[in-house]
Design an enzyme around this catalytic site. Structure first.
Site, PDB file in Angstrom:
ATOM      1  N   TYR A   1       0.817  -1.221   0.000  1.00 36.94           N
ATOM      2  CA  TYR A   1       0.000   0.000   0.000  1.00 36.94           C
ATOM      3  C   TYR A   1       0.844   1.261   0.000  1.00 36.94           C
ATOM      4  CZ  TYR A   1      -4.362  -2.464   1.270  1.00 36.94           C
ATOM      5  OH  TYR A   1      -5.473  -3.255   1.288  1.00 36.94           O
TER       6      TYR A   1
ATOM      7  N   LYS B   1       4.321 -15.268   3.235  1.00 41.94           N
ATOM      8  CA  LYS B   1       4.543 -16.025   1.998  1.00 41.94           C
ATOM      9  C   LYS B   1       6.059 -16.182   1.847  1.00 41.94           C
ATOM     10  CE  LYS B   1       2.913 -17.918  -1.838  1.00 41.94           C
ATOM     11  NZ  LYS B   1       1.989 -19.070  -1.862  1.00 41.94           N
TER      12      LYS B   1
ATOM     13  N   ASP C   1      -1.705 -18.732   1.797  1.00 37.39           N
ATOM     14  CA  ASP C   1      -2.738 -19.490   1.076  1.00 37.39           C
ATOM     15  C   ASP C   1      -3.342 -20.564   1.981  1.00 37.39           C
ATOM     16  OD1 ASP C   1      -0.227 -20.680   0.978  1.00 37.39           O
ATOM     17  OD2 ASP C   1      -0.328 -21.262  -1.135  1.00 37.39           O
TER      18      ASP C   1
ATOM     19  N   ASP D   1      -5.643  -7.431   5.032  1.00 33.03           N
ATOM     20  CA  ASP D   1      -6.864  -6.888   4.428  1.00 33.03           C
ATOM     21  C   ASP D   1      -7.756  -8.030   3.953  1.00 33.03           C
ATOM     22  OD1 ASP D   1      -8.667  -4.984   3.270  1.00 33.03           O
ATOM     23  OD2 ASP D   1      -7.752  -5.371   1.318  1.00 33.03           O
TER      24      ASP D   1
ATOM     25  N   ASP E   1     -11.503  -9.818   5.898  1.00 27.29           N
ATOM     26  CA  ASP E   1     -12.844  -9.970   5.318  1.00 27.29           C
ATOM     27  C   ASP E   1     -13.296 -11.428   5.431  1.00 27.29           C
ATOM     28  OD1 ASP E   1     -12.984  -7.250   4.453  1.00 27.29           O
ATOM     29  OD2 ASP E   1     -14.046  -7.845   2.628  1.00 27.29           O
TER      30      ASP E   1
HETATM   31  C1  IPM Z   1     -10.017  -1.774   4.756  1.00 27.96           C
HETATM   32  C2  IPM Z   1     -10.231  -1.263   3.350  1.00 27.96           C
HETATM   33  C3  IPM Z   1      -9.090  -0.335   2.965  1.00 27.96           C
HETATM   34  C4  IPM Z   1      -7.816  -1.157   3.003  1.00 27.96           C
HETATM   35  C5  IPM Z   1      -9.230   0.374   1.606  1.00 27.96           C
HETATM   36  C6  IPM Z   1     -10.537   1.096   1.495  1.00 27.96           C
HETATM   37  C7  IPM Z   1      -8.096   1.323   1.386  1.00 27.96           C
HETATM   38  O1  IPM Z   1     -10.378  -2.307   2.462  1.00 27.96           O
HETATM   39  O2  IPM Z   1      -9.904  -0.964   5.690  1.00 27.96           O
HETATM   40  O3  IPM Z   1      -9.975  -2.999   4.939  1.00 27.96           O
HETATM   41  O4  IPM Z   1      -7.522  -1.879   2.040  1.00 27.96           O
HETATM   42  O5  IPM Z   1      -7.101  -1.067   3.988  1.00 27.96           O
HETATM   43 MN    MN Z   2     -10.561  -4.281   3.436  1.00 27.71          MN
END
Ligand code: IPM
Ligand code: MN
Ligand code: NAD
Length: 342
Positions: free
Chosen positions: A123, A169, A201, A225, A229
């Site tokens: 990032y 990784k 993975d 990230d 999720d």
């Molecule tokens: C998160 C989001 C952010 C990230 C994006 C919106 C920049 O996906 O906070 O998880 O990737 O960190």
């Molecule tokens: Mn995210």
């Protein structure tokens, strides 16, 4: 003039951001009315008003506050634009040096904490376009960046079930080999914590199939990230998943894991639980009020059972869920003596 200690910068964000943030505002007003909320702009809303995704006033206000409560940013309108809402979020994380992103995922027997490095890696590395048209992003880590987040994860593991899973990784990437070396180097300082290295993975597969095994996971920015999720998905969904992004001593950023959900924005049906759980993390880590945090956490649990939103199979609107949380905050009057409720 209130002291910096009691001031929270309030960044509503885009899409469902203002909808879920409004519930957080109502909850904070009911629970800690003495805390001042200072509204500022970030993301798409800030671009529309000022041309910038993170105006200087917002950074200054955040730096001077005790903590930052943030809704998600992101708007399809700016998807292909040069100036994008997400740039404001990344710049804010960097400006506050909020390097340790705590993403808890809890449901039933699953109780894990992902510690995601937040201000390094792909990032923030060099990116651009070469003369031949090749586009590149670079994953970069300085050893000190790795060490501070890894040590933080060890300390968090010491307060939990004392197991740390480091995700990398290392079979391919130099940065991952650095990561693994540093985890092994600092591990002897935390002899009560057992350490395990898992390739990313395989970690994704284990998370989906056997999430109960995990206590604390520590990983670099991009892996964190994606895995967070997934962790949200196996513990009830994005509507429930909060996060706390902490620095060393400065104000932290408290925001849901989810995004601005353009597919449901404007309909009043988003689940505000992730935002409210982030508010509980703010009370605990940002304002040092563990009792208020616990009270809010319990009230959210009550509302999740009594007033579930659509993503959880219920019918409640965002506002109805928020109202149920506020109701559940009120302490039930209790008469001493006869054991009955007044
Ligand atoms: C998160 C989001 C952010 C990230 C994006 C919106 C920049 O996906 O906070 O998880 O990737 O960190
Ligand atoms: Mn995210
Ligand atoms: P998203 O998290 O916004 O949505 C993914 C899915 O989950 C959608 O179907 C959405 O409706 C659902 N969802 C998310 N939050 C919900 C909630 N509280 N209640 C009910 N359902 C919910 O991910 P996306 O669609 O990939 O991204 C949309 C935008 O959000 C993008 O611009 C992205 O950059 C941004 N984003 C911002 C942040 C942040 O500010 N921290 C985090 C993630 C994504």
């Amino acid at each position: 003039m209130p002291t910096g200690k009691e001031r929270v910068v309030f960044l509503a964000g885009d899409g469902i951001g203002p909808e879920v943030a409004e519930q957080a505002r109502l909850v904070l007003e009911a629970l800690v009315p003495e805390v001042e909320l200072e509204d500022r702009l970030i993301g798409g809303a800030a671009i529309r008003a000022t041309g910038k995704p993170l105006p200087e006033e917002t950074v200054d206000a955040c730096n001077a506050a005790a903590a930052v409560l943030k809704g998600p940013v992101g708007d399809p309108e700016f998807e292909a634009a040069e100036v994008r809402p997400e740039q404001g979020l990344l710049a804010l994380r960097a400006a506050l040096d909020a390097y340790a992103n705590l993403r808890p995922a809890v449901l039933g027997d699953v109780d894990m904490l992902i510690v995601r490095e937040l201000v390094g890696g792909l990032y923030f590395g060099a990116s651009g376009v070469r003369d031949d048209g090749t586009v590149f992003d670079t994953c970069e880590y300085h050893p000190r960046q790795v060490e501070r987040v890894v040590r933080r994860a060890f300390r968090l593991a010491q307060k939990r079930r004392k197991h740390l899973t480091s995700v990398d990784k290392a079979n391919v990437l130099e940065t991952s080999r650095l990561w693994r070396r540093i985890v092994n180097e600092v591990a002897p300082d935390y002899p009560d914590v057992t350490v395990e290295h898992v390739l990313v993975d395989n970690a994704a597969m284990q998370l989906a199939t056997n999430p109960e095994q995990f206590d604390v996971l520590v990983t670099e920015n991009m892996f964190g990230d994606i895995l967070s999720d997934l962790a949200a998905a196996v513990t009830g969904g994005l509507g429930l998943a909060p996060s706390a992004s902490l620095s060393d001593g400065g104000p932290g950023i408290f925001e849901p894991v989810h995004g601005s959900a353009p597919d449901i924005a404007g309909r009043g049906i988003a689940n505000p639980a992730a935002m409210l759980r982030s508010t509980a993390l703010l009370l605990e880590h940002g304002l040092g009020r563990p009792e208020a945090a616990a009270q809010l956490t319990r009230a959210i649990e009550v509302a999740l059972v009594s007033t579930p939103t659509q993503d959880l199979g219920g019918t409640a609107t965002t506002a109805e869920f928020g109202a149920a949380v506020v109701d559940a905050l009120a302490p039930t009057p209790y008469r001493v003596g006869d054991g009955s409720r007044a």
